[in-house]
Design a protein around this motif. Structure first.
Motif, short mmCIF file in Angstrom:
data_model
loop_
_atom_site.label_atom_id
_atom_site.label_comp_id
_atom_site.label_asym_id
_atom_site.label_seq_id
_atom_site.Cartn_x
_atom_site.Cartn_y
_atom_site.Cartn_z
N UNK A 59 8.79 10.91 1.47
CA UNK A 59 8.37 11.07 2.87
C UNK A 59 7.64 9.84 3.39
N UNK A 60 6.97 9.12 2.51
CA UNK A 60 6.13 7.99 2.94
C UNK A 60 6.89 6.95 3.77
N UNK A 61 8.10 6.51 3.36
CA UNK A 61 8.81 5.52 4.20
C UNK A 61 9.05 6.00 5.62
N UNK A 62 9.30 7.30 5.77
CA UNK A 62 9.53 7.84 7.11
C UNK A 62 8.23 7.87 7.91
N UNK A 125 -0.42 4.93 -3.16
CA UNK A 125 -0.76 3.96 -4.20
C UNK A 125 0.38 3.83 -5.21
N UNK A 126 0.98 4.97 -5.57
CA UNK A 126 2.11 4.94 -6.50
C UNK A 126 3.30 4.22 -5.90
N UNK A 127 3.53 4.43 -4.61
CA UNK A 127 4.64 3.74 -3.94
C UNK A 127 4.44 2.23 -3.95
N UNK A 128 3.20 1.78 -3.67
CA UNK A 128 2.93 0.34 -3.72
C UNK A 128 3.19 -0.22 -5.11
N UNK A 129 2.77 0.53 -6.12
CA UNK A 129 2.97 0.09 -7.50
C UNK A 129 4.46 0.00 -7.83
N UNK A 130 5.20 1.01 -7.39
CA UNK A 130 6.64 1.01 -7.65
C UNK A 130 7.34 -0.13 -6.93
N UNK A 131 6.92 -0.41 -5.70
CA UNK A 131 7.50 -1.52 -4.95
C UNK A 131 7.18 -2.85 -5.61
N UNK A 132 5.95 -3.00 -6.12
CA UNK A 132 5.58 -4.22 -6.83
C UNK A 132 6.41 -4.39 -8.10
#
Length: 208
Positions: A59-62, A125-132
């Motif tokens: 949901x975060x990207x949306x 925070x998890x999304x940022x980590x995954x993107x990194x």
């Protein structure tokens, strides 16, 4: 078991967020997977927590897109630069995502008291980590691809140089053979020229 969690079991699999230009198709599958997990696992189970986190991550990207484009859509609509259909799609998406956020909070709170207040921060925070991690993996893959490309170019360059050296050597051999053949021809011609003169001198000696 909380009333909310019991309702999730009873709801079953339902469609979410019908075709909407502001909503990614990734949101719906994760929601459906979570609803399925509600029927398969007990509240507070690891599998259910993971399913809920995946739902939040999808949901975060949306949410980011709605937040980024929201002001622009409102300004365009007020100036008559945005169609009513597009504006209503935006409002519908905005309302749906707000509902989705609330449902995720309620689900988290039903699993672990207090988690509803922090689940979205944890998901972000998890999304940022995954993107990194993804960026790091892509950079590593690009570096590896560059190394392989340079190795291929170096190998090709070496092969070209070896072929050039071989061609030079072959040319040198051909030139040497040609020079030797020319020298032999010159020696044969010189011998032919010297034979008549020697025969003439022999005849003169016989006459005397």
């Amino acid at each position: 078991m909380s009333k909310w969690y019991r309702r999730q079991r009873e709801r079953g699999v339902m469609d979410l967020l019908s075709s909407n230009p502001f909503i990614s198709c990734r949101v719906d599958p994760q929601r459906l997977k979570f609803l399925q997990a509600c029927r398969q696992y007990d509240a507070g189970s690891k599998e259910l927590k993971v399913a809920l986190m995946h739902r939040a991550l999808a949901t975060i990207p949306m949410l980011e897109r709605i937040g980024k484009e929201g002001d622009g859509i409102w300004r365009m609509y007020r100036r008559g630069m945005c169609s009513e259909t597009l504006f209503q799609s935006f409002k519908k998406a905005e309302a749906m995502l707000q509902q989705e956020m609330q449902e995720v909070r309620q689900a988290a709170e039903a699993m672990v008291p207090g988690w509803g207040r922090s689940i979205w921060a944890e998901a972000a925070q998890l999304r940022r980590k995954l993107l990194e991690q993804r960026a790091e993996q892509e950079a590593k893959a690009n570096r590896q691809a560059l190394l392989e490309r340079n190795a291929k170019l170096e190998k090709k360059k070496k092969k070209v140089e070896e072929q050039a050296t071989l061609q030079k050597q072959q040319k040198a051999v051909r030139d040497a053979e040609k020079a030797a053949q020319q020298l032999m021809l010159e020696e044969e011609a010189k011998e032919r020229r010297s034979k008549p003169s020697s025969q003439t001198s022999k005849k003169k000696k016989k006459k005397r």
